[in-house]
Design a protein around this motif. Sequence first.
Motif, mmCIF file in Angstrom:
data_model
loop_
_atom_site.group_PDB
_atom_site.id
_atom_site.type_symbol
_atom_site.label_atom_id
_atom_site.label_comp_id
_atom_site.label_asym_id
_atom_site.label_seq_id
_atom_site.Cartn_x
_atom_site.Cartn_y
_atom_site.Cartn_z
ATOM 1 N N ALA A 199 0.705 -0.878 0.447
ATOM 2 C CA ALA A 199 -0.033 0.511 0.390
ATOM 3 C C ALA A 199 0.587 0.916 -0.025
ATOM 4 O O ALA A 199 0.409 1.960 -0.530
ATOM 5 C CB ALA A 199 -0.917 -0.079 1.362
ATOM 6 N N ALA A 200 1.969 1.271 0.263
ATOM 7 C CA ALA A 200 2.980 2.672 0.590
ATOM 8 C C ALA A 200 3.636 2.521 -0.354
ATOM 9 O O ALA A 200 3.462 4.039 -0.988
ATOM 10 C CB ALA A 200 3.874 2.118 1.856
ATOM 11 N N GLN A 201 3.919 1.753 -1.278
ATOM 12 C CA GLN A 201 4.678 1.289 -2.560
ATOM 13 C C GLN A 201 3.461 1.859 -3.229
ATOM 14 O O GLN A 201 4.015 3.011 -4.542
ATOM 15 C CB GLN A 201 5.297 0.251 -3.190
ATOM 16 C CG GLN A 201 6.356 0.318 -3.992
ATOM 17 C CD GLN A 201 7.292 1.802 -3.856
ATOM 18 O OE1 GLN A 201 7.848 1.059 -2.726
ATOM 19 N NE2 GLN A 201 7.185 3.054 -4.258
ATOM 20 N N ARG A 203 1.477 4.214 -2.985
ATOM 21 C CA ARG A 203 0.975 5.594 -2.616
ATOM 22 C C ARG A 203 1.492 6.410 -2.891
ATOM 23 O O ARG A 203 1.454 7.243 -4.258
ATOM 24 C CB ARG A 203 0.883 6.073 -0.998
ATOM 25 C CG ARG A 203 -0.378 5.336 -0.368
ATOM 26 C CD ARG A 203 -0.992 5.758 0.673
ATOM 27 N NE ARG A 203 -0.344 5.784 1.810
ATOM 28 C CZ ARG A 203 0.194 4.322 2.066
ATOM 29 N NH1 ARG A 203 -0.892 3.192 2.594
ATOM 30 N NH2 ARG A 203 1.388 3.914 3.339
ATOM 31 N N ARG A 206 1.422 6.651 -7.260
ATOM 32 C CA ARG A 206 0.426 7.280 -7.475
ATOM 33 C C ARG A 206 0.152 9.094 -7.470
ATOM 34 O O ARG A 206 1.025 9.623 -7.760
ATOM 35 C CB ARG A 206 -1.247 7.446 -6.387
ATOM 36 C CG ARG A 206 -1.250 5.496 -7.362
ATOM 37 C CD ARG A 206 -3.111 5.648 -5.902
ATOM 38 N NE ARG A 206 -3.926 4.385 -6.181
ATOM 39 C CZ ARG A 206 -4.182 4.014 -5.484
ATOM 40 N NH1 ARG A 206 -4.562 4.054 -4.135
ATOM 41 N NH2 ARG A 206 -4.893 2.903 -6.088
ATOM 42 N N ARG A 207 1.523 9.013 -6.780
ATOM 43 C CA ARG A 207 1.918 10.210 -5.882
ATOM 44 C C ARG A 207 2.914 11.315 -6.582
ATOM 45 O O ARG A 207 2.946 12.339 -7.544
ATOM 46 C CB ARG A 207 2.793 10.687 -4.595
ATOM 47 C CG ARG A 207 2.919 11.939 -3.797
ATOM 48 C CD ARG A 207 3.945 12.079 -2.053
ATOM 49 N NE ARG A 207 2.644 11.096 -1.853
ATOM 50 C CZ ARG A 207 2.823 10.723 -0.402
ATOM 51 N NH1 ARG A 207 3.729 10.494 -0.061
ATOM 52 N NH2 ARG A 207 1.894 9.941 0.032
ATOM 53 N N SER A 216 -3.698 7.894 -11.902
ATOM 54 C CA SER A 216 -3.067 7.180 -11.733
ATOM 55 C C SER A 216 -3.628 6.171 -12.547
ATOM 56 O O SER A 216 -5.201 6.325 -12.202
ATOM 57 C CB SER A 216 -3.512 6.880 -10.364
ATOM 58 O OG SER A 216 -3.030 5.563 -9.908
ATOM 59 N N THR A 220 -7.751 0.682 -6.369
ATOM 60 C CA THR A 220 -8.204 -0.178 -5.484
ATOM 61 C C THR A 220 -9.466 -0.073 -5.526
ATOM 62 O O THR A 220 -10.482 0.121 -5.888
ATOM 63 C CB THR A 220 -7.307 1.356 -4.254
ATOM 64 O OG1 THR A 220 -6.638 1.680 -4.082
ATOM 65 C CG2 THR A 220 -8.371 0.277 -2.611
ATOM 66 N N TYR A 226 -5.683 -4.011 -5.877
ATOM 67 C CA TYR A 226 -5.435 -3.284 -7.309
ATOM 68 C C TYR A 226 -5.728 -3.580 -8.335
ATOM 69 O O TYR A 226 -5.648 -5.000 -9.164
ATOM 70 C CB TYR A 226 -3.951 -3.576 -6.874
ATOM 71 C CG TYR A 226 -3.660 -2.213 -5.688
ATOM 72 C CD1 TYR A 226 -3.838 -1.749 -5.004
ATOM 73 C CD2 TYR A 226 -3.057 -3.498 -4.662
ATOM 74 C CE1 TYR A 226 -3.946 -1.106 -3.505
ATOM 75 C CE2 TYR A 226 -2.666 -2.992 -3.523
ATOM 76 C CZ TYR A 226 -2.879 -1.689 -2.460
ATOM 77 O OH TYR A 226 -3.177 -1.458 -1.757
#
Length: 232
Positions: A199-201, A203, A206-207, A216, A220, A226
Motif C-alpha cells: 500500500a505504501a509503494q 501511494r 500515485r503521488r 493514476s 484500489t 489493485y
Amino acid sequence: MPLRILLVEDEAELAGAIQAVLRAEQHIVDHLAEGLGAWSLIRGELATYNLAIVDWMLPGLSGPELCRRLRGAGLTLPVLMLTALADTSHRVQGLDAGADDYLIKPFAMEELLARIRALQRRQPNYRELLLRAGPYLLDPAESCLTVQEAVGSTRITLSAKELQLLAYFMEHPREIIPGARLRSQLWSLEDDPISNVVAAQVRLLRRKLASHGLPSPIETVASKGYRFEPEP
C-alpha cells in the motif's frame, strides 16, 4: 525486465556479493544457504521465481540433486549452476541433472549477468524490454515511464521498486491483483511480512504520477487488491 531470483549458495561472502550485483540490476533476490530449504520453498510456491542460481556443493541437498528433484516434479524453472569443479565430467553431470547453464568459480560478475540475460532470452515467454499498455510505455533499461497525452508526452524517472511494481501491473492489465500476491512477487522474503509495504509503494507511485499532473491508472478494489486500468 527485473527477475525474481532464488540464490542457493552457502558461501556467505560470495552470496552477499552476488545479491548486491543482482539487486543493483533491479532484480528481486531471495537467498538460502542449503538445498533442502530451497526445495521446500520452490515446491511450496510461496513465490514464483524466474531463475534459480544454485551452488553445486550445498549442505542437506546438493545442487545436482536439487535440479533432479525440480525436473522430476515437472518444474521448468531455469537453473544456473555454480561450482568450483571445472572438469568436463562434472559439467556434463550438472547439465544432465537438469541445470540449464554452468558457471565455474571464480567468475566475473559481468559474466554472471550475461549468463542470466541469455537464460532469460531462452524462455518462451520472453518479451522485448519495452512494455506498452494504452498510453503507458515502460522502459526498464532506462527506469522510466512515458505517458502519451493528447498534446504531447510526459517522461517520468522511476525508482527500482516503482519500476518493478508498475511493470507487474502492466503485465497484468485490468486484472484484480491481491496485495499479498504483489508482496510475494516483488518483495524479498527477508522483508517484514506484516508491514504495509504494498500500500505504501502504491501511494508513492500515485503521488509521483500526480506530481506530473497525471491521474493514476492503479485502482484500489475494496477488500480485493489493485487493478491497473490502462485506458481512462
